[in-house]
Design a protein around this motif. Sequence first.
Motif, PDB file in Angstrom:
ATOM      1  N   TYR A  36       7.501  -0.502  -3.252  1.00 50.45           N
ATOM      2  CA  TYR A  36       6.601  -1.557  -4.144  1.00 50.45           C
ATOM      3  C   TYR A  36       6.976  -0.699  -5.470  1.00 50.45           C
ATOM      4  CZ  TYR A  36       3.921  -5.113  -6.332  1.00 50.45           C
ATOM      5  OH  TYR A  36       3.471  -6.433  -6.625  1.00 50.45           O
ATOM      6  N   PRO A  37       8.031  -1.205  -6.491  1.00 50.14           N
ATOM      7  CA  PRO A  37       8.718  -0.173  -7.383  1.00 50.14           C
ATOM      8  C   PRO A  37       7.539   0.118  -8.676  1.00 50.14           C
ATOM      9  CG  PRO A  37      10.174  -2.230  -6.953  1.00 50.14           C
ATOM     10  CD  PRO A  37       9.286  -2.320  -6.311  1.00 50.14           C
ATOM     11  N   PRO A  38       5.752  -1.336  -8.572  1.00 50.02           N
ATOM     12  CA  PRO A  38       5.279  -1.028  -9.282  1.00 50.02           C
ATOM     13  C   PRO A  38       4.144   0.555  -9.397  1.00 50.02           C
ATOM     14  CG  PRO A  38       4.959  -2.948  -8.919  1.00 50.02           C
ATOM     15  CD  PRO A  38       6.399  -3.025  -7.965  1.00 50.02           C
ATOM     16  N   PHE A  39       5.186   0.495  -7.784  1.00 46.15           N
ATOM     17  CA  PHE A  39       4.015   2.247  -7.356  1.00 46.15           C
ATOM     18  C   PHE A  39       4.141   3.241  -7.450  1.00 46.15           C
ATOM     19  CE2 PHE A  39       0.824  -0.535  -3.966  1.00 46.15           C
ATOM     20  CZ  PHE A  39      -0.116  -0.915  -4.728  1.00 46.15           C
ATOM     21  N   GLN A  40       6.161   2.938  -8.014  1.00 49.06           N
ATOM     22  CA  GLN A  40       6.593   4.132  -7.923  1.00 49.06           C
ATOM     23  C   GLN A  40       6.237   5.339  -9.539  1.00 49.06           C
ATOM     24  OE1 GLN A  40       7.990   5.130  -4.956  1.00 49.06           O
ATOM     25  NE2 GLN A  40       6.713   2.583  -5.403  1.00 49.06           N
ATOM     26  N   LYS A  41       4.634   5.759  -9.977  1.00 50.12           N
ATOM     27  CA  LYS A  41       4.290   6.260 -10.711  1.00 50.12           C
ATOM     28  C   LYS A  41       3.161   7.641 -10.155  1.00 50.12           C
ATOM     29  CE  LYS A  41       3.953   1.840 -13.728  1.00 50.12           C
ATOM     30  NZ  LYS A  41       3.193   1.658 -14.086  1.00 50.12           N
ATOM     31  N   PRO A  42       3.706   8.902 -10.937  1.00 49.84           N
ATOM     32  CA  PRO A  42       3.245   9.361 -10.358  1.00 49.84           C
ATOM     33  C   PRO A  42       1.602   9.073  -9.709  1.00 49.84           C
ATOM     34  CG  PRO A  42       4.568  10.280 -12.343  1.00 49.84           C
ATOM     35  CD  PRO A  42       4.682   9.532 -11.931  1.00 49.84           C
ATOM     36  N   GLU A  43       0.215   8.531 -10.458  1.00 47.66           N
ATOM     37  CA  GLU A  43      -0.214   8.619 -10.914  1.00 47.66           C
ATOM     38  C   GLU A  43      -0.781   7.677  -9.906  1.00 47.66           C
ATOM     39  OE1 GLU A  43       1.259   6.201 -13.961  1.00 47.66           O
ATOM     40  OE2 GLU A  43       1.195   7.799 -13.132  1.00 47.66           O
ATOM     41  N   ILE A  44      -0.077   7.160  -8.959  1.00 47.05           N
ATOM     42  CA  ILE A  44      -1.000   6.264  -8.222  1.00 47.05           C
ATOM     43  C   ILE A  44      -0.246   6.661  -6.585  1.00 47.05           C
ATOM     44  CG2 ILE A  44      -0.039   4.274  -6.850  1.00 47.05           C
ATOM     45  CD1 ILE A  44       0.149   2.976 -10.307  1.00 47.05           C
ATOM     46  N   PRO A  45      -0.825   7.208  -5.638  1.00 45.10           N
ATOM     47  CA  PRO A  45      -0.766   7.503  -4.467  1.00 45.10           C
ATOM     48  C   PRO A  45      -0.086   7.023  -3.488  1.00 45.10           C
ATOM     49  CG  PRO A  45      -3.030   7.408  -4.961  1.00 45.10           C
ATOM     50  CD  PRO A  45      -2.785   6.493  -5.896  1.00 45.10           C
TER      51      PRO A  45
END
Length: 420
Positions: A36-45
Amino acid sequence: MPRVFITGLGFITSIGNDAATVTRSLRELRHGFELYPPFQKPEIPVKVTGTIKGFTADTPDQEDWTFPAAYKIKRELLRTMAPNGLFAQCAMLQAVADARLTEPDISNPQTGLYAASAGSPFLLHYHHDRLTKLGVMRCSPLGIVASIAGTLNFNLIAAFKIQGSSCGFSSACASSAHALGYAYDDIMLGRQKRMFVVGAEDGNTDAILPFAGMRTLSLQTDPNLASRPFDAARDGFVGTGGGVVMVLENEEEVARRGVTPYAELLGWGQASDGHNVAISHPEGSGSAASMTNALRASGVAPAEVDYVNAHATSTLIGDISEARALRTVFKESLPKVAVSSTKALTGHGLSLAGVMESAFCALALRDGFIPGNAHLTQLDPECEGLNIPCTTEARQAGIVVKNSSGFGGANVALVYKRVT
């Protein structure tokens, strides 16, 4: 007593947006998971969700939303909706067409609607943020009806001119299963001749990510491994959204209109764990009691059940609790009862789950198959003894039980029968 039949279905789900596609996904065990693109951040596990294809509803401005051209939704309706309302509206239009209902069938005092949704945390946050930062008079006059927990009821009742019973249900992940049960009661008691039962959730960041704080979401980065009910390596559930609608009617209406039902809803039962605000009773006592109550109310013996569509969400505690409940209820019949969780394909739809998975059961009963339990490679030893097919079985079930469970130990079981 009147008999209750399923005469129409509508689907907007991660595994398909119509009955034919959903059926194919269930037969072939095609999951609906993506990174899911919005979850592809280092701070989101958390990385994976069950995504809804063909729809874009990721801004607070409904004018920017996109959805299939086949659905005609007036601008004044769209402005009062959350994303879950859009999904529900489209599923409702499908279900109406599928059941071959006319406007007089829908809008009369004997036709009602029950809905289940957590509302829209996404829009609620947006409108509250405007309230605190810009002032109350800069808030949309439609912000409340688009965002609070009753948003599905408000929109669908107005859009389809519902005149019969209407109510919203809020028992977390058992919500739409409760809605089905009480809709059944209304028809059985002669209060209504027809009920729409709707479940829908946004399935976006605001709806799903807070569950990571509870340590209940899978942290897998591979969509093929993220949802593994009953597997020893499971590590949490995968969130999803969408909307599903079921049409329930009494036998007299089915005969009058000359429609062929998907299945019959024989009865239901519910019970509470009385144990913990968020964790299932370790022995599955409430789930076992709800199944026992449902079977007794339906006049069905445990040995007559062919398939159980489990609530199993792929969490460490919940799947084991349900496995123990199944042992308690089915005893020596356990080896002959096929058990699977279709959340291995869709993810967990939260309050949507009960009606979505009941609709899957209706498809399976009509078309003569039992969905397999995808992604199961190593059975949890605590689940030994359960008959869990890893592939879809091309055989006809006669009686199916659908389990649902929610926070606070709310448990619902529904019993469905093949129409012959």
